[in-house]
Enzyme design. Sequence first.
Site, PDB file in Angstrom:
ATOM      1  N   ASP A 293       1.523  -9.365  -9.206  1.00  0.00           N
ATOM      2  CA  ASP A 293       0.753  -7.885  -8.910  1.00  0.00           C
ATOM      3  C   ASP A 293      -0.373  -7.740  -9.789  1.00  0.00           C
ATOM      4  OD1 ASP A 293       0.791  -5.147  -8.488  1.00  0.00           O
ATOM      5  OD2 ASP A 293       2.786  -4.889  -9.139  1.00  0.00           O
ATOM      6  N   LEU A 428       1.478  -1.533  -8.873  1.00  0.00           N
ATOM      7  CA  LEU A 428       2.384  -1.507  -7.802  1.00  0.00           C
ATOM      8  C   LEU A 428       1.824  -2.169  -6.360  1.00  0.00           C
ATOM      9  CD1 LEU A 428       3.841   1.998  -8.317  1.00  0.00           C
ATOM     10  CD2 LEU A 428       4.710  -0.066  -9.233  1.00  0.00           C
ATOM     11  N   HIS A 429       1.302  -3.319  -6.650  1.00  0.00           N
ATOM     12  CA  HIS A 429       0.767  -4.158  -5.551  1.00  0.00           C
ATOM     13  C   HIS A 429       1.504  -5.522  -5.648  1.00  0.00           C
ATOM     14  CE1 HIS A 429      -3.546  -2.040  -5.747  1.00  0.00           C
ATOM     15  NE2 HIS A 429      -2.415  -1.305  -5.167  1.00  0.00           N
ATOM     16  N   MET A 430       2.799  -5.561  -5.283  1.00  0.00           N
ATOM     17  CA  MET A 430       3.604  -6.541  -5.503  1.00  0.00           C
ATOM     18  C   MET A 430       3.374  -7.481  -4.323  1.00  0.00           C
ATOM     19  SD  MET A 430       5.252  -3.655  -6.486  1.00  0.00           S
ATOM     20  CE  MET A 430       6.459  -2.810  -7.656  1.00  0.00           C
TER      21      MET A 430
END
Length: 493
Positions: A293, A428-430
Amino acid sequence: MTEADYADFLVVGGGTCGCVVAARLSEDPSATVMLLESGSGYRSALELPDVLGDPYRLPVGPASEYTWTYPVELTPRRASTIARGRTLGGSGAVNGAYFMRATRADFENWPSAWRYDDVLPYFKKSETDRDFESEFHGTAGPIPVERRAWDQLHPLSGEFHAAALGAGFPDDVDKNAPDSFGVGRVPLNVADHRRISTAIGYLMPALHRPNLRVESGVNVIRIVFSGTRAVGVDVLDDGNVRRIHADHVIVCSGAVATPHILLNSGVGPAEQLAEQGVSVILDRHGVGQNFVDHPEVLLPYHFSTPRAIRSQTPVLETALNLAELEIRPYTASFTDLVPGVPRMDHGVGVVLMAPRSRGSIELASGDPAGAPRIRYNYVASTHDRAANREGMQIAENLLESIAETGLIDRPVVEYTDEWVESRLGTSLHMSGSCVMGAESDPFAVVDDRCRVIGAQGLSIVDTSILPTIPTRGPHATAVMVAERASAILLGDE
């Protein structure tokens, strides 16, 4: 077998990618398509709750009905909670509408079939860019893309842009150009003050098709196999387990839920599965590994005089993008944007866009309904810690320049490990938890056609398969991946 429990294509997850895949596959009238979504569903954009279309609010707080929340370990000393979209459109229906593409350089470490020239047609197919017409932009796609007008920018956004130019950073006129670098306006998937998720742009215009069925409020607990062929899924629906059969199962549940579903289905590291009492179907070491992330540290700023909240201001209008860093001048405190979160300062985000540290998603128990164990392992590498401090110094210098205009007070920034870790969060960029790679790579989960290696009738289409995390937020890239994967599934590639 009834029509209700069978489809040619079964799409698991109605998030950003699932809505694209279901809409595109159903363009073939000879194929039946079923889309399963665990959260809320809507028959048209008219039924959509206002908060899901409002790009100036983020309905991701602790009481939100539109998100799943998971406990996570950012570092061994810092726990947190993350939110993922739980509605048609997924996280793209509840985020800040940031729609930057991965750069040309980002694709250099992807499989050779996924280089920039290969994927550009699908970036273009996905969008209608309202600001640029060139060989790099689409003019007739489902997702509108626009930037905030210069004369409408929040004062902080304008001063940040001026400060970055004054510091010698390039003017990045088009952040969706292939070699974007510098400071400029952020592309947004917004039209007429409305966030346009893939649910609105892709899925809802397709809901009239007789070969497309959407079920919401159902949780997929496992993929069903016959040998190594996926033949359907088991879902939990109103407390009852129901089986749905399919010729092809396409998992689009995101970088957290997708590996969790695979692990619960017996696809993953055999030793981990055995520890939790899960029968092994496929021993794939990479499932849940390589999780990555964009770590983010928020540097606080305070306006010199109290300012009224501007009700129609995007949370991020401008940004500075460097090789491995993104500096984000947020226009409002997340307290003002996210219902139910504790009081927070206004802040500038310092984000590592090419982190070296990797985390993992593993089974915490053999209960499919339980949450997975999520470890980020943030800033574990020396490189990441050094890059983070470099970004903090750049951001502090820019805030100092803005303070000279009188808009904000001078920033107070510390560089101790304790201070940095206390402000460490996630974008929150998994990505990367089921990576795409060569069949010979023991940690690859899917091949370059998005098929799960070693299985039949099973594909994954979401950010879990990204071989490397983009140096931009992944939303636009996820839509591109879904567009191309749909073409592959339909035999158009």
